[in-house]
Scaffold this active site. Structure first.
Site, short mmCIF file in Angstrom:
data_model
loop_
_atom_site.label_atom_id
_atom_site.label_comp_id
_atom_site.label_asym_id
_atom_site.label_seq_id
_atom_site.Cartn_x
_atom_site.Cartn_y
_atom_site.Cartn_z
N ARG A 88 0.83 -1.21 0.00
CA ARG A 88 0.00 0.00 0.00
C ARG A 88 0.87 1.26 0.00
O ARG A 88 0.56 2.23 -0.68
CB ARG A 88 -0.89 -0.02 1.25
N TYR A 89 1.92 1.23 0.78
CA TYR A 89 2.85 2.37 0.87
C TYR A 89 4.12 2.02 0.08
O TYR A 89 4.58 0.87 0.11
CB TYR A 89 3.19 2.67 2.34
N CYS A 108 -11.99 -7.54 15.46
CA CYS A 108 -11.03 -7.58 14.37
C CYS A 108 -11.63 -8.23 13.13
O CYS A 108 -12.20 -9.32 13.21
CB CYS A 108 -9.80 -8.37 14.80
N ARG A 110 -10.07 -9.67 10.98
CA ARG A 110 -9.34 -10.90 10.65
C ARG A 110 -9.92 -12.11 11.36
O ARG A 110 -9.54 -13.23 11.05
CB ARG A 110 -7.85 -10.72 10.95
N ASP A 269 -12.19 -0.21 12.89
CA ASP A 269 -12.53 -0.42 11.47
C ASP A 269 -14.01 -0.76 11.31
O ASP A 269 -14.67 -1.17 12.28
CB ASP A 269 -11.73 -1.60 10.91
N ASP A 306 -8.19 4.27 9.47
CA ASP A 306 -7.76 3.56 8.26
C ASP A 306 -8.91 3.66 7.27
O ASP A 306 -9.99 3.11 7.52
CB ASP A 306 -7.44 2.10 8.59
N LYS A 313 -4.01 5.41 6.15
CA LYS A 313 -4.43 6.04 7.41
C LYS A 313 -4.47 7.55 7.25
O LYS A 313 -3.63 8.12 6.56
CB LYS A 313 -3.45 5.68 8.52
S1 SF4 Z 1 -4.98 -10.30 13.90
FE1 SF4 Z 1 -5.58 -11.79 15.50
S2 SF4 Z 1 -4.55 -11.11 17.40
FE2 SF4 Z 1 -4.48 -9.39 15.93
S3 SF4 Z 1 -6.28 -8.14 16.43
FE3 SF4 Z 1 -6.90 -9.58 14.81
S4 SF4 Z 1 -7.76 -11.39 15.86
FE4 SF4 Z 1 -6.58 -10.17 17.37
#
Ligand code: SF4
Length: 367
Positions: A88-89, A108, A110, A269, A306, A313
């Site tokens: 990205r950068y 998160c 993720r 986010d 972000d 950001k």
């Molecule tokens: S990547 Fe994993 S450890 Fe990091 S904030 Fe997200 S869920 Fe939590």
């Protein structure tokens, strides 16, 4: 307290720490659930508003997805030239080494994508490192994931040794919660593997509350510092977790006392199912201003948003971010290009008492 992995509603219920429900089963079907014994030990069972529990235990409110929420809220996909790399950068890349975490933080994005495939396979990793080698403008490689310190020492060494022969890369940064959430994974073998890169080593710790800085976490941080790592902090400003100047001030004081440099304070986010963690930008600004007053002449992280779409950001202050007449926000990215940002923080969300659970989830990835 159980010392075995607990990463399902049934595991949590069996430990007597959560009342199973169809809604929580629906949460675990959609998003991964896990916490380590270390994190479990920090939860105050007597406190229904415990800030550690709120970060890690599944909540039925995760089933609510607002219109503004996105599967890829910071636009990683738009900047991925080869699998595993986000460029990205200009002068730095993310290398998504693993897709698992010892804990799955409920705010998160993720938690939806991590944990599905473990880690980059050897061939994909080699291609990602070839990309780094071929782009001389890349001065820094940032290991992320998932949590890169959940990777095996062998795998970390593969990356480090390849980076050691790429002269234009001067810095290796690791984004991690492991020192706080699974400090036992900060082993001599992993530290030696990272040092094999022979680069400036930076560890960006994700930490949201002073109570995460337990004695064992501090010991892990000292091991990292003794291995030559510079420690930075990243914190997410989370509703009902740390959304006040006082807890943030306490966290920053505790970090600075450990030799950690405050780096970023992130606005949450637009991750799916996380509206109950988001506060408005206006409220975030007012907390940050109060924090700055408390911390005159003391280190202060930069409060940032972000931007969705992968535009990077922006600091949450004028002229970078200004309110438009229609109530939305206008953000100016690092190229001076303006983007509209629509927030949903004021959307009413159902509130319920959290279900507390204690568990263990140790994870290592050996590919
Ligand atoms: S990547 Fe994993 S450890 Fe990091 S904030 Fe997200 S869920 Fe939590």
């Amino acid at each position: 307290m159980s010392d075995r992995p607990l990463h399902s509603v049934d595991d949590l219920a069996a430990a007597g720490l959560l009342s199973p429900s169809e809604r929580l089963r629906a949460v675990e079907a959609r998003y991964r659930v896990a916490l380590t014994p270390q994190i479990a030990s920090l939860i105050d069972r007597a406190d229904p508003d415990d800030p550690i529990a709120r970060q890690f235990l599944p909540d039925a409110r995760e089933l609510v997805t607002t219109a503004a929420e996105l599967a890829d809220p910071i636009g990683d996909e738009a900047h991925s030239p080869v699998p595993g790399i986000v460029h990205r950068y200009r002068d730095r890349v993310l290398l998504k080494l693993v897709s698992v975490c010892p804990v799955y933080c409920r705010f998160c994005f993720r938690r939806e994508t991590v944990g599905k495939s473990g880690a980059l396979d050897a061939e994909t990793l080699a291609r990602a490192l070839d990309y780094v080698a071929a782009h001389e403008e890349i001065a820094e490689v940032i290991l992320t994931g998932g949590d890169p310190l959940a990777a095996s020492p062998r795998r970390l060494r593969v990356v480090a040794e390849r980076l050691s022969v790429i002269p234009h890369v001067g810095r290796l940064r690791v984004h991690t919660r492991v020192p706080l959430a699974a400090p036992d994974l900060v082993t001599k073998e992993r530290l030696e593997a990272l040092r094999a890169a022979e680069k400036t080593l930076v560890i960006a710790l994700h930490v949201n509350h002073a109570r995460e800085l337990s004695p064992v976490a501090k010991a892990a941080m000292v091991r990292l510092q003794n291995a030559g790592a510079r420690l930075l902090s990243q914190t997410v400003l989370l509703k009902d977790v740390n959304d006040d100047a006082a807890p943030l001030d306490a966290l920053l004081d505790a970090l600075v006392a450990q030799g950690v440099e405050p780096y970023y304070l992130h606005h949450p986010d637009l991750a799916k199912g996380t509206a109950h963690f988001r506060l408005s930008l206006a409220r975030g600004r007012s907390i940050y201003e109060a924090l700055a007053r408390l911390r005159q002449a003391k280190p202060l992280p930069l409060y940032v948003l972000d931007l969705p779409g992968g535009f990077g950001k922006v600091p949450i202050e004028a002229p970078h971010l200004v309110r438009a007449g229609d109530g939305s926000w206008r953000a100016r990215d690092r190229f001076g290009i303006e983007h509209r940002y629509e927030e949903d923080a004021e959307a009413p969300v159902e509130r319920q008492a959290p279900n507390y659970a204690f568990g263990f989830y140790g994870v290592e990835v050996e590919i």
